[in-house]
Design a protein around this motif. Structure first.
Motif, PDB file in Angstrom:
ATOM      1  N   UNK A 195     -10.170 -38.853  30.518  1.00 32.78           N
ATOM      2  CA  UNK A 195      -9.346 -37.745  30.050  1.00 32.78           C
ATOM      3  C   UNK A 195      -8.228 -37.446  31.055  1.00 32.78           C
ATOM      4  N   UNK A 196      -8.613 -37.258  32.321  1.00 41.54           N
ATOM      5  CA  UNK A 196      -7.656 -36.843  33.344  1.00 41.54           C
ATOM      6  C   UNK A 196      -6.588 -37.884  33.615  1.00 41.54           C
ATOM      7  N   UNK A 197      -7.008 -39.149  33.798  1.00 42.79           N
ATOM      8  CA  UNK A 197      -6.035 -40.190  34.124  1.00 42.79           C
ATOM      9  C   UNK A 197      -5.089 -40.440  32.945  1.00 42.79           C
ATOM     10  N   UNK A 198      -5.609 -40.329  31.701  1.00 45.01           N
ATOM     11  CA  UNK A 198      -4.736 -40.520  30.536  1.00 45.01           C
ATOM     12  C   UNK A 198      -3.696 -39.415  30.457  1.00 45.01           C
ATOM     13  N   UNK A 199      -4.113 -38.175  30.717  1.00 45.88           N
ATOM     14  CA  UNK A 199      -3.160 -37.052  30.682  1.00 45.88           C
ATOM     15  C   UNK A 199      -2.102 -37.246  31.771  1.00 45.88           C
ATOM     16  N   UNK A 200      -2.565 -37.624  32.959  1.00 48.67           N
ATOM     17  CA  UNK A 200      -1.642 -37.871  34.073  1.00 48.67           C
ATOM     18  C   UNK A 200      -0.620 -38.945  33.700  1.00 48.67           C
ATOM     19  N   UNK A 201      -1.109 -40.056  33.153  1.00 48.58           N
ATOM     20  CA  UNK A 201      -0.214 -41.165  32.790  1.00 48.58           C
ATOM     21  C   UNK A 201       0.728 -40.775  31.659  1.00 48.58           C
ATOM     22  N   UNK A 202       0.237 -39.925  30.733  1.00 53.19           N
ATOM     23  CA  UNK A 202       1.100 -39.497  29.635  1.00 53.19           C
ATOM     24  C   UNK A 202       2.308 -38.730  30.167  1.00 53.19           C
ATOM     25  N   UNK A 203       2.104 -37.957  31.239  1.00 50.21           N
ATOM     26  CA  UNK A 203       3.218 -37.201  31.796  1.00 50.21           C
ATOM     27  C   UNK A 203       4.118 -38.055  32.687  1.00 50.21           C
ATOM     28  N   UNK A 204       3.535 -39.059  33.349  1.00 49.18           N
ATOM     29  CA  UNK A 204       4.340 -39.914  34.221  1.00 49.18           C
ATOM     30  C   UNK A 204       5.146 -40.915  33.393  1.00 49.18           C
ATOM     31  N   UNK A 205       4.452 -41.617  32.487  1.00 54.27           N
ATOM     32  CA  UNK A 205       5.128 -42.577  31.612  1.00 54.27           C
ATOM     33  C   UNK A 205       5.368 -41.832  30.298  1.00 54.27           C
ATOM     34  N   UNK A 206       6.078 -42.413  29.343  1.00 55.92           N
ATOM     35  CA  UNK A 206       6.216 -41.663  28.096  1.00 55.92           C
ATOM     36  C   UNK A 206       5.125 -42.058  27.109  1.00 55.92           C
ATOM     37  N   UNK A 207       5.123 -41.415  25.934  1.00 51.11           N
ATOM     38  CA  UNK A 207       4.016 -41.587  24.996  1.00 51.11           C
ATOM     39  C   UNK A 207       3.888 -43.038  24.524  1.00 51.11           C
ATOM     40  N   UNK A 208       5.003 -43.789  24.555  1.00 54.59           N
ATOM     41  CA  UNK A 208       4.928 -45.171  24.097  1.00 54.59           C
ATOM     42  C   UNK A 208       4.405 -46.133  25.144  1.00 54.59           C
ATOM     43  N   UNK A 209       4.349 -45.695  26.399  1.00 56.72           N
ATOM     44  CA  UNK A 209       4.013 -46.624  27.483  1.00 56.72           C
ATOM     45  C   UNK A 209       2.799 -46.252  28.311  1.00 56.72           C
ATOM     46  N   UNK A 210       2.115 -45.166  27.972  1.00 51.80           N
ATOM     47  CA  UNK A 210       1.115 -44.667  28.921  1.00 51.80           C
ATOM     48  C   UNK A 210      -0.244 -45.352  28.816  1.00 51.80           C
ATOM     49  N   UNK A 211      -0.512 -46.042  27.700  1.00 46.18           N
ATOM     50  CA  UNK A 211      -1.870 -46.565  27.487  1.00 46.18           C
ATOM     51  C   UNK A 211      -2.241 -47.644  28.502  1.00 46.18           C
ATOM     52  N   UNK A 212      -1.352 -48.626  28.705  1.00 46.06           N
ATOM     53  CA  UNK A 212      -1.690 -49.730  29.608  1.00 46.06           C
ATOM     54  C   UNK A 212      -1.886 -49.249  31.051  1.00 46.06           C
ATOM     55  N   UNK A 213      -0.923 -48.452  31.607  1.00 49.81           N
ATOM     56  CA  UNK A 213      -1.194 -47.935  32.965  1.00 49.81           C
ATOM     57  C   UNK A 213      -2.497 -47.132  33.019  1.00 49.81           C
ATOM     58  N   UNK A 214      -2.765 -46.323  31.990  1.00 49.64           N
ATOM     59  CA  UNK A 214      -4.016 -45.553  31.981  1.00 49.64           C
ATOM     60  C   UNK A 214      -5.210 -46.488  32.070  1.00 49.64           C
ATOM     61  N   UNK A 215      -5.197 -47.554  31.251  1.00 49.09           N
ATOM     62  CA  UNK A 215      -6.335 -48.479  31.215  1.00 49.09           C
ATOM     63  C   UNK A 215      -6.536 -49.146  32.570  1.00 49.09           C
ATOM     64  N   UNK A 216      -5.416 -49.591  33.162  1.00 46.16           N
ATOM     65  CA  UNK A 216      -5.517 -50.292  34.453  1.00 46.16           C
ATOM     66  C   UNK A 216      -6.084 -49.353  35.512  1.00 46.16           C
ATOM     67  N   UNK A 217      -5.565 -48.123  35.564  1.00 44.27           N
ATOM     68  CA  UNK A 217      -6.041 -47.184  36.587  1.00 44.27           C
ATOM     69  C   UNK A 217      -7.498 -46.801  36.337  1.00 44.27           C
ATOM     70  N   UNK A 218      -7.872 -46.610  35.064  1.00 40.25           N
ATOM     71  CA  UNK A 218      -9.269 -46.262  34.737  1.00 40.25           C
ATOM     72  C   UNK A 218     -10.213 -47.371  35.226  1.00 40.25           C
ATOM     73  N   UNK A 219      -9.883 -48.627  34.894  1.00 41.21           N
ATOM     74  CA  UNK A 219     -10.742 -49.745  35.319  1.00 41.21           C
ATOM     75  C   UNK A 219     -10.783 -49.823  36.846  1.00 41.21           C
ATOM     76  N   UNK A 220      -9.627 -49.628  37.472  1.00 43.02           N
ATOM     77  CA  UNK A 220      -9.550 -49.695  38.932  1.00 43.02           C
ATOM     78  C   UNK A 220     -10.466 -48.639  39.571  1.00 43.02           C
ATOM     79  N   UNK A 221     -10.332 -47.398  39.122  1.00 41.50           N
ATOM     80  CA  UNK A 221     -11.139 -46.317  39.718  1.00 41.50           C
ATOM     81  C   UNK A 221     -12.626 -46.520  39.419  1.00 41.50           C
ATOM     82  N   UNK A 222     -12.940 -46.925  38.182  1.00 39.16           N
ATOM     83  CA  UNK A 222     -14.346 -47.158  37.838  1.00 39.16           C
ATOM     84  C   UNK A 222     -14.935 -48.295  38.673  1.00 39.16           C
ATOM     85  N   UNK A 223     -14.102 -49.289  38.993  1.00 41.18           N
ATOM     86  CA  UNK A 223     -14.567 -50.405  39.824  1.00 41.18           C
ATOM     87  C   UNK A 223     -14.849 -49.918  41.246  1.00 41.18           C
ATOM     88  N   UNK A 224     -13.943 -49.069  41.765  1.00 40.06           N
ATOM     89  CA  UNK A 224     -14.157 -48.517  43.110  1.00 40.06           C
ATOM     90  C   UNK A 224     -15.437 -47.683  43.174  1.00 40.06           C
TER      91      UNK A 224
END
Lengths: 239, 110
Positions: A195-224
């Motif tokens: 929830x949090x990382x997707x909201x963050x990415x939605x504000x940083x990137x626009x609505x058309x581009x936020x999904x991929x960065x969100x996914x990458x960061x989610x996987x990265x943090x979950x891996x850590x």
């Protein structure tokens, strides 16, 4: 072999869980059919695309692709980007779809947002065949979508009632499913991260581009956090 | 500028192919016949909650939070759905009430 009674049992268990999708997909499907119509595509195109693509938001995007210049590779890459979130659903369903035989091919074909969220969180009653339950959920969702789109394509211009805002039924469904999942799990790190990382990415990137960065960061943090989370989620119910 | 029928069919075919790739790739890379790597099994366990969170945000991605009505109708309705669901835990009640309230808000108040 499955007999008729077992199929009926699975269908009766599956149908109620798809009723919110019935409302949402008929409405969104009709909206899509009207949009296709206004964009100059007949009901034949609408039927074919809703049947074969079965990914709501991508079908709206596809209309713009069809109206632009011919660019097949561009269309492919845009689709991969828009639908990349399905990769998460696939990884999540690897275990649940195991042992469903040939049904698995259709289950994967129809793994849209709604099929994933219902099939992943459903409490399938005891004695009901899981494979057929998930198949009926997917098939019903698919039928609602094709039906709605076809109605929209054929009769869309006749709809007069003001249904503005009905599309919120999908958001409401996802919120409810998110809460259901929340109540089932013992550790909420992943839910909060998603929830949090997707909201963050939605504000940083626009609505058309936020999904991929969100996914990458989610996987990265979950891996850590793997060591920490594997201990906590070890006892989580996995039905 | 308009595409020919064949070009349209190829474009639709590409969208179908792209969608199917995103759905089939995990199952092709990790077939059920072979044991799935523990890292992927871990992801399969923790990703769903995150994916559902992403999905909630994805479904309101086109709401303009910084202009217009700042997403107030959406936020009110989401909070209502959440509270109602935590209180009564009745899926139909939560979804139907939230949707009707949202429709009322954007048709009459905003």
């Amino acid at each position: 072999m499955m007999n008729k009674n077992e199929l009926q049992l699975a269908f009766r268990a599956a149908f109620p869980s798809t009723i919110p999708i019935l409302a949402g997909f008929l409405f969104l499907g009709i909206a899509y059919g009207i949009f296709m119509n206004v964009s100059g595509f007949g009901a034949g195109y609408t039927f074919l695309m809703s049947l074969l693509i079965f990914a709501g938001s991508m079908e709206f995007v596809a209309v713009n692709l069809l109206l632009g210049a011919f660019n097949p590779l561009g269309a492919l890459f845009l689709t991969l980007m828009v639908n990349a979130r399905h990769l998460f659903y696939g990884i999540s369903m690897l275990e649940k779809y195991r042992g469903t035989g040939l049904k698995k091919i259709y289950l994967i074909f129809g793994l849209c947002d709604e099929s994933f969220s219902i099939n992943y969180t459903a409490n399938i009653p005891h004695g009901v065949n899981k494979g057929w339950f998930m198949l009926f959920v997917t098939l019903l969702n698919h039928s609602y979508w094709v039906l709605g789109a076809s109605i929209g394509g054929l009769f869309g211009s006749l709809v007069q009632v003001n249904m503005e805002g009905l599309e919120f039924v999908m958001t409401a469904l996802f919120v409810v499913i998110f809460i259901e999942q929340w109540m089932k799990e013992t550790a909420h790190h992943s839910a909060l991260l998603g929830l949090g990382l997707s909201i963050l990415c939605l504000f940083i990137f626009n609505s058309g581009n936020f999904v991929i960065p969100s996914m990458i960061i989610i996987v990265f943090v979950l891996t850590l956090m793997r060591k920490q989370l594997e201990k906590k989620t070890g006892e989580r119910t996995c039905q | 500028m308009s595409m020919t029928l064949l070009e349209r069919m190829i474009t639709i075919g590409m969208v179908v192919l792209g969608t199917m790739m995103t759905r089939f790739i995990p199952f092709i890379v990790f077939p059920s016949g072979r044991p799935t790597p523990t890292y992927i099994r871990y992801l399969g366990k923790v990703l769903p909650s995150a994916a559902l969170g992403l999905l909630v945000v994805y479904s309101i991605k086109d709401v303009k939070f910084l202009s217009g009505n700042h997403g107030v109708p959406e936020l009110i309705s989401i909070v209502l759905v959440a509270l109602l669901h935590i209180w009564k835990r009745n899926m139909f009640l939560s979804i139907a009430s939230g949707t009707l309230v949202y429709m009322f808000l954007i048709q009459f108040l905003f």
